[in-house]
Scaffold this active site. Sequence first.
Site, PDB file in Angstrom:
ATOM      1  N   ARG A 223      -3.370 -19.806 -47.255  1.00  0.00           N
ATOM      2  CA  ARG A 223      -3.191 -20.018 -45.825  1.00  0.00           C
ATOM      3  C   ARG A 223      -3.054 -18.657 -45.154  1.00  0.00           C
ATOM      4  NH1 ARG A 223       1.778 -19.827 -43.494  1.00  0.00           N
ATOM      5  NH2 ARG A 223       3.308 -18.879 -44.859  1.00  0.00           N
ATOM      6  N   HIS A 224      -3.304 -18.633 -43.851  1.00  0.00           N
ATOM      7  CA  HIS A 224      -3.155 -17.397 -43.093  1.00  0.00           C
ATOM      8  C   HIS A 224      -1.669 -17.047 -43.018  1.00  0.00           C
ATOM      9  CE1 HIS A 224      -3.535 -14.473 -39.903  1.00  0.00           C
ATOM     10  NE2 HIS A 224      -4.839 -14.561 -39.991  1.00  0.00           N
ATOM     11  N   PRO A 225      -1.302 -15.785 -43.258  1.00  0.00           N
ATOM     12  CA  PRO A 225       0.124 -15.463 -43.277  1.00  0.00           C
ATOM     13  C   PRO A 225       0.817 -15.576 -41.922  1.00  0.00           C
ATOM     14  CG  PRO A 225      -1.209 -13.478 -43.541  1.00  0.00           C
ATOM     15  CD  PRO A 225      -2.148 -14.628 -43.596  1.00  0.00           C
TER      16      PRO A 225
END
Lengths: 377, 377
Positions: A223-225
Amino acid sequence: MIDLTRVLAGPYCTMMLADLGARVIKVEMPGIGDDARHIGPFISNADGLPSSGYFFSINRSKESIALSLKDAADRAIFERLLLDADVLAENFTPGTMDRFGYGWEALSSRFPRLVLASISGFGQTGPYRELPAYDMVVQAMGGVMSLTGEEGGPPTRVGVSIGDIAAGTHAVIGVQAALIERARTGRGKHVDISMLDTQISLLENALVRYQVEQVVPGPIGSRHPSITPFGVFKSKVGHLIIAAGNDRKFRDLCDVLQMRDVKADPRFLSNSSRCEHHRALAARIEEALATRTAEEWLPILTQAGIPCGPMNDIAGVLRDPQLNARDMFVSLEAPGGMVLKTAACPIRFAGEQFANYRPAPELDADRNALLQELGLV
Amino acid sequence: MIDLTRVLAGPYCTMMLADLGARVIKVEMPGIGDDARHIGPFISNADGLPSSGYFFSINRSKESIALSLKDAADRAIFERLLLDADVLAENFTPGTMDRFGYGWEALSSRFPRLVLASISGFGQTGPYRELPAYDMVVQAMGGVMSLTGEEGGPPTRVGVSIGDIAAGTHAVIGVQAALIERARTGRGKHVDISMLDTQISLLENALVRYQVEQVVPGPIGSRHPSITPFGVFKSKVGHLIIAAGNDRKFRDLCDVLQMRDVKADPRFLSNSSRCEHHRALAARIEEALATRTAEEWLPILTQAGIPCGPMNDIAGVLRDPQLNARDMFVSLEAPGGMVLKTAACPIRFAGEQFANYRPAPELDADRNALLQELGLV
């Protein structure tokens, strides 16, 4: 160019140069050939003998001649080949070319215009220069594995040999840079590519993030941080990517997934709060996605303006409409008649067609033609 | 070269070209600049304002001028810059350059020697050409994620933006190829790089394996698929790589780990049998490794002739003796005075030093010098 490389990083480099128009003459060990000829998966050739599909996939458009660099007559042929060559590529352990009498000093004094491209695990210098090169070792040492995998989980290998492939592409860049400079200076260069070095240049923001934040980055999952929801989600059948990058896209996503309570939930009102509660949000999104397959969801989400994409497995990749529209698969006939699709060259020039892909050669297939061309028979 | 690129794939490409000696003039949007200037981690500049460490790490050795491509006076400056340029790089969504009046047709008729490098998510052609480019989406669509992760587990993102970075390196290759051909033809080309396309050329043997074996490959974990023991193992503190590639190395490993019963166990006598029982063997190896840290084990294993390597996290990478011996880290002073190490160019030429690394520019830092140089002030 003359190509002494074996297995992956080197042959990948020389295949790309062949794709771009170079004539590549592969010099292989008599009787054995490139080690990749002995790595599976195997197909049956015309004689019913096993032939490597692996070798086939990374050696297209090359010619092959078997020469022993320890045999005087073969060395004479090899040196005759070098006389006309712009580039010599090799990926032996550093020191091996010197033992053959073909170290950089010796080569450049006899062939001053020659570019020598050397690819090795750790480079031609430094304390580890003579250690053997393994993709997994350089992936581990280079830090990429420490960033790959589930959050909080163990370090994970990238599922393709990025250690070899990054080295191969950077070797192409080095060769081209040397050729561009040679046009000005008239002299060749020794290009020194280390698989480990190239891993470092893939690390992107991790080096700076660590130095600024003083926290050692770990595996970051899928996932995008800092944007939520932005990542991989499970559906009834298969995974998909949803990239709802702002509040409006998030509310649109809630609408299309009929998650009225999620849309109103104070934990999910702002992106920073969604990031904090990303697990809870992912659970709700996957609950909603469980009613349809990924294939069914993608047009619905796209229709609603939600950035999304399929999680293609290899079968899906080969079917992908965009990749097929871009002619990203080259069908070539392998020994024995099986037609195999391999990845086309991803470097495109508008308005031009790549049309010169030829199947990988059988060992020593071009001996007679080459010796005739050199006037040696 | 003139550089209109933003964020990652494009700036990474132009940084590598700068490292190789190109003069790169970054043309940025007035007041805002490259979007990467607004992405963390942030450091404090001399005025105490946040300055992007991320931007700093991928824009070294470039000059900056702020120009609006919608403003007539600025367009005149931009076109004056193009007059002297060999290359223009951009990574807008396809169609954007046409809307600015700088599509390939228009550019090449006015600047016939210019090479235009375009990097986009899906390329300049095909049904998806106008979709936005996200690293995670192309990683998912390109199949790399389907091969990455634990065996039997979910697909996993590669922990670095390999979608952007592969596109950037392939764009460098395309630009160099176009410059080499221009030396012969006198004409530029339009290099068309798709992030998705470049993912396909990373897939290595997976495409052929699927076609030959007719089994869709899944995540393969962090071990070699056909050599055991060869992969990541857990110690008392930290992981390490052990690559015992043959029976002799395996027996040596048993000796050094004092696993007499494992050495004699019929399940572990041959490599194929070890592969079949790899879980049982890994459990025994990790039991033995639990007595010492990875750092303690590595010299012991190396002494015993077992190929092995450290699993470096980012802190370990920065300390690594081989990488430091290769000068793979460049220390540059960021705005505000903090000195940051970034990855050096991994393309080396024997006997040459790269010495021309300069810090990334502040927005518009080179306006006056550039306008003076062009005779426009």
